[in-house]
Structure formats: structure tokens, C-alpha cells
Scaffold this motif. Sequence first.
Motif, PDB file in Angstrom:
ATOM      1  N   ASP A  29       0.982  -1.095  -0.044  1.00  0.00           N
ATOM      2  CA  ASP A  29      -0.031  -0.029   0.007  1.00  0.00           C
ATOM      3  C   ASP A  29       0.918   1.174   0.089  1.00  0.00           C
ATOM      4  OD1 ASP A  29      -1.500   2.212   1.425  1.00  0.00           O
ATOM      5  OD2 ASP A  29      -3.269   0.952   1.111  1.00  0.00           O
ATOM      6  N   ASP A  30       1.833   1.254   0.676  1.00  0.00           N
ATOM      7  CA  ASP A  30       2.809   2.459   0.686  1.00  0.00           C
ATOM      8  C   ASP A  30       3.415   2.533  -0.413  1.00  0.00           C
ATOM      9  OD1 ASP A  30       2.166   2.691   3.429  1.00  0.00           O
ATOM     10  OD2 ASP A  30       3.979   1.829   4.286  1.00  0.00           O
ATOM     11  N   ASP A  31       3.951   1.542  -1.237  1.00  0.00           N
ATOM     12  CA  ASP A  31       4.472   1.681  -2.488  1.00  0.00           C
ATOM     13  C   ASP A  31       3.585   2.401  -3.535  1.00  0.00           C
ATOM     14  OD1 ASP A  31       7.026   0.784  -1.559  1.00  0.00           O
ATOM     15  OD2 ASP A  31       6.470  -1.558  -2.288  1.00  0.00           O
ATOM     16  N   THR A  42       2.966   6.057  -2.894  1.00  0.00           N
ATOM     17  CA  THR A  42       4.334   6.806  -3.276  1.00  0.00           C
ATOM     18  C   THR A  42       4.254   6.829  -4.810  1.00  0.00           C
ATOM     19  OG1 THR A  42       5.752   5.934  -1.395  1.00  0.00           O
ATOM     20  CG2 THR A  42       6.852   6.815  -3.348  1.00  0.00           C
TER      21      THR A  42
END
Length: 103
Positions: A2-4, A7
Motif C-alpha cells: 500500500d505504501d509503494d 508513493t
Amino acid sequence: SDDDIATVAAELHGVAPLVFNWAEGGRTPPLSLDRIAELGFSLVLFPIGTLLAATAGIRTLLATLRTDGTPAAALPGLPTFDGFTDLIGLPEIRDLERRFGTP
């Protein structure tokens, strides 16, 4: 992760329309549609889900044929032939043939 995805979305925000390619069974985490929209994606592709579903249906029908020798037991779970031809637009094609075809 999810963080990727967040980003990438942040880096490309305003540069180009964001398209989320949700390859079912792939490495991309299954985010909710709300989360995808929150990240700024305007289009979500589900590139293989229908093929996977069709494959499951084909396997089920073939197993019925192997076991019973006929597709009769599987027919209640299938669209009718008329329903299928309606879905693929055959009535409209026949109308165009009548209107524009040559004998």
C-alpha cells in the motif's frame, strides 16, 4: 505494498492520469476501491478476473461431461443459448445484416 502504491500515486499526481492495474492473483495488494480513489487513481483495470471465472466455468462443465457423459447437470448454472446470443449482440448484428446486407 500500500505504501509503494501511495508513493507512486503521489509522485505521478498531476503529471498523468493514474490507472490502477489490479491483476487478480498478482503481486499488487487488493486495495479497496475507496482507497484506490483516495490515492488519486481515476481508472481501475481488472485484466484477468473474467478469464479466471470463465476458466473455472469451463473446468466445471468439462468435469460434468467426464462424470455424466452429458452437460445436462451443468445447464441450470449456464446462460441459455438465447441469453448468450443477446449478450454478445447477435440480434443487433442480424438487424444490420438485414438493413445493409446484399442477397
